[in-house]
Design an enzyme around this catalytic site. Structure first.
Site, PDB file in Angstrom:
ATOM      1  N   LYS A  35      32.289   0.152  10.824  1.00 43.73           N
ATOM      2  CA  LYS A  35      32.795   1.242   9.844  1.00 43.73           C
ATOM      3  C   LYS A  35      33.888   2.190  10.085  1.00 43.73           C
ATOM      4  CE  LYS A  35      28.610   3.975  10.052  1.00 43.73           C
ATOM      5  NZ  LYS A  35      27.324   4.269   9.581  1.00 43.73           N
ATOM      6  N   TYR A 257      47.668  31.701  18.858  1.00 46.26           N
ATOM      7  CA  TYR A 257      47.340  32.305  17.244  1.00 46.26           C
ATOM      8  C   TYR A 257      46.250  33.355  17.590  1.00 46.26           C
ATOM      9  CZ  TYR A 257      50.515  28.821  14.980  1.00 46.26           C
ATOM     10  OH  TYR A 257      51.413  28.324  14.659  1.00 46.26           O
TER      11      TYR A 257
HETATM   12  C1  LIG Z   1      26.391   4.167  10.563  1.00 46.02           C
HETATM   13  C2  LIG Z   1      25.151   3.273  10.275  1.00 46.02           C
HETATM   14  C3  LIG Z   1      24.680   2.697  11.331  1.00 46.02           C
HETATM   15  C4  LIG Z   1      25.168   2.850  12.718  1.00 46.02           C
HETATM   16  O1  LIG Z   1      24.591   4.046  13.473  1.00 46.02           O
HETATM   17  P1  LIG Z   1      24.896   4.415  14.771  1.00 46.02           P
HETATM   18  O2  LIG Z   1      24.195   5.795  15.099  1.00 46.02           O
HETATM   19  O3  LIG Z   1      26.528   4.551  14.996  1.00 46.02           O
HETATM   20  O4  LIG Z   1      24.620   3.286  15.746  1.00 46.02           O
HETATM   21  C5  LIG Z   1      23.520   1.930  11.167  1.00 46.02           C
HETATM   22  N1  LIG Z   1      22.898   1.820   9.904  1.00 46.02           N
HETATM   23  C6  LIG Z   1      23.542   2.483   8.835  1.00 46.02           C
HETATM   24  C7  LIG Z   1      22.868   2.369   7.424  1.00 46.02           C
HETATM   25  C8  LIG Z   1      24.537   3.209   9.071  1.00 46.02           C
HETATM   26  O5  LIG Z   1      25.188   3.953   7.844  1.00 46.02           O
END
Ligand SMILES: *Cc1c(COP(=O)(O)O)cnc(C)c1O
Length: 362
Positions: A35, A257
Site C-alpha cells: 500500500k 530561517y
Molecule cells: C499496513 C497494514 C499492515 C502492514 O503493517 P506493517 O507494520 O507495515 O507490517 C498489515 N495489515 C493491515 C490491515 C495494515 O493496514
C-alpha cells in the site's frame, strides 16, 4: 538542471527481506503489503522485484489492485479495506481482487451484487481491540454465516484482525487481541491472518496461516530503539543528494530561517540540496545525523524546502559536489525518524514527485 535528490531502491534488499520474512513466518504464507505506493518505494517496481516470491500482495485501495493487474501480476491481491462503495464490487470481481469485509454497509452491497460476474474472495475482518476497522468479536459468527450464504462469495472465507501495538513486545494488549480473535473465530473454517511486521518479530504464536508484512519488506522497524538491520533485514531505500555550498560563518551568527542555531565558533557550514520539498522531514531537529561522503555530521538550523544546513567542523575534507546521504544502509532511517518525532514508514512514504527514483540490483 537535473534534480540532485535521488532515492535508490535496492531490489536485492527487497528480495532478501521477503525471503527472511518467509523463513521467520513459515509455514505461514506471506502477503507483501504494498500500500501507499509500496511505502514510497514504488508499487510496480516493488511488485516486479517480488513477483513469484510473494504469495499475495495486499493494498489499501482498489486502485492499487488495478495498477498491479495492469502490470501483469496474477497473484492474489487483498484490498485491506475492501469496497468503499457498492460500485466497487463489480470492479473487484472483474479484477479478481480479494475484499476485506469489515462493515455492515459492505454486507448490504455484497447482497445486492450480481454473482454472475464471478466469485469474490472475501476476508472477514474482526475488530479485536484496535477499533479502526472490523466487526465486533461477538458478531463474527453471524457475519460469517451471512457471507457463507451469499451465492457470489467464494466458500473459503478468510479471517483477519489487526494489532494496535504489536511492537510492544512486553505489552498485554497483543495477547488480549490474539485471545479475543481466537474466541470470536472458534469453529469457523478458513485461513487466518493476524500479524503485521512487528507481530512476526515479536509474537510467534500469532503467525497463523498468513502474515501481512509491510515495513519489514522494506527493511523498516517500528520497534523502539531497533532498526530493521537489528533483526537481519536490509534497508531498501537510500536517499542521497549533493553538497552545493560550503560557507565560512563567524562565531555568534545564526543559521537559516528564524536563526534557530547559532555558530559557537568561526566554522564551515555545508549546504545540501534536499529539503521538505523532497520529503526530508521539516521536523528534523539540529543534531540529526547526515553523511557527507562517509563522515557523519549534524544537521543544524531549520530544514527548508530545498536545502538543509550542516555543521562541517568534523568533515574538513568536504567539498562542493560531495555525495550527501540522508538515510540508507549506513544511516538508519529509523534514527532520522526518531529525530523528527515520527516513524520510518512516514519518511519513506513521504517522498515527493521531484525525487528521482533509480534502481539498484543489490
Ligand atoms: C499496513 C497494514 C499492515 C502492514 O503493517 P506493517 O507494520 O507495515 O507490517 C498489515 N495489515 C493491515 C490491515 C495494515 O493496514
Amino acid at each position: 538542471m537535473s534534480r540532485t535528490t535521488v532515492a535508490t531502491i535496492h531490489l536485492g534488499a527487497l528480495r532478501h527481506n521477503l525471503a527472511r520474512i518467509k523463513e521467520m513466518a513459515a509455514p505461514a504464507k506471506v502477503m507483501a503489503v504494498v500500500k501507499a505506493d509500496a511505502y514510497g518505494h514504488g508499487l510496480e517496481r516493488v511488485a516486479r522485484a517480488l513477483d513469484g516470491a510473494a504469495d499475495a500482495f495486499a493494498v489499501a485501495a482498489q486502485g492499487d489492485g488495478l495498477r498491479l493487474r495492469a502490470a501483469g501480476h496474477r497473484q492474489r491481491i487483498v484490498v485491506l479495506s475492501g469496497p468503499d462503495r457498492a460500485g466497487d464490487i463489480a470492479e473487484m470481481q472483474r479484477l479478481q481482487l480479494d475484499a476485506a469485509i469489515h462493515h455492515e454497509s459492505q454486507l448490504q452491497w455484497l447482497a445486492d451484487a450480481s454473482p454472475a460476474r464471478g466469485l469474490l474472495r472475501v476476508w472477514l475482518k474482526v475488530d479485536s481491540g484496535m477499533h479502526r476497522l472490523g466487526f465486533a468479536p461477538e458478531r463474527a459468527a453471524e457475519v460469517y454465516a451471512r457471507l457463507a450464504a451469499m451465492p457470489g462469495i467464494d466458500p473459503e472465507i478468510g479471517l483477519l484482525t489487526h494489532f494496535s501495538e504489536s511492537e510492544e513486545f512486553e505489552g498485554t494488549e497483543t495477547p488480549a487481541q490474539i485471545l479475543r480473535f481466537s474466541e470470536a473465530t472458534a469453529g469457523l473454517s478458513g485461513p487466518r491472518a493476524l500479524s503485521n511486521s512487528a507481530g512476526v518479530l515479536g509474537w510467534p504464536e500469532a503467525r497463523a496461516d498468513w502474515v501481512r508484512t509491510g515495513g519489514l519488506l522494506y527493511g523498516l522497524s517500528v520497534v523502539a530503539g531497533k532498526t530493521g538491520a537489528d533483526f537481519g533485514f536490509r534497508p531498501a531505500m537510500t536517499l542521497h543528494t549533493r553538497l552545493v555550498a560550503i560557507n565560512h560563518i563567524r562565531r555568534g551568527e545564526r543559521i537559516g530561517y528564524n536563526g534557530i542555531w547559532t555558530c559557537p565558533e568561526d566554522m564551515p557550514i555545508g549546504v545540501a540540496a534536499v529539503g521538505y520539498g523532497d520529503g526530508y522531514p521539516r521536523s528534523a531537529v539540529s543534531g540529526t545525523p547526515v553523511l557527507v561522503g562517509d563522515r557523519r555530521v549534524p544537521l543544524v538550523g531549520r530544514v527548508s524546502m530545498d536545502l538543509i544546513t550542516l555543521d562541517l567542523r568534523d568533515a574538513p575534507q568536504a567539498k562542493v559536489g560531495d555525495r550527501v546521504t540522508l538515510w540508507g544502509p549506513e544511516l538508519p532511517v529509523e534514527d532520522i525518524a526518531a529525530q523528527a518525532g515520527t516513524i520510518s514508514y512516514d519518511l519513506t512514504c513521504g517522498m515527493t514527485k521531484r525525487v528521482l527514483f533509480v534502481e539498484d540490483e543489490n
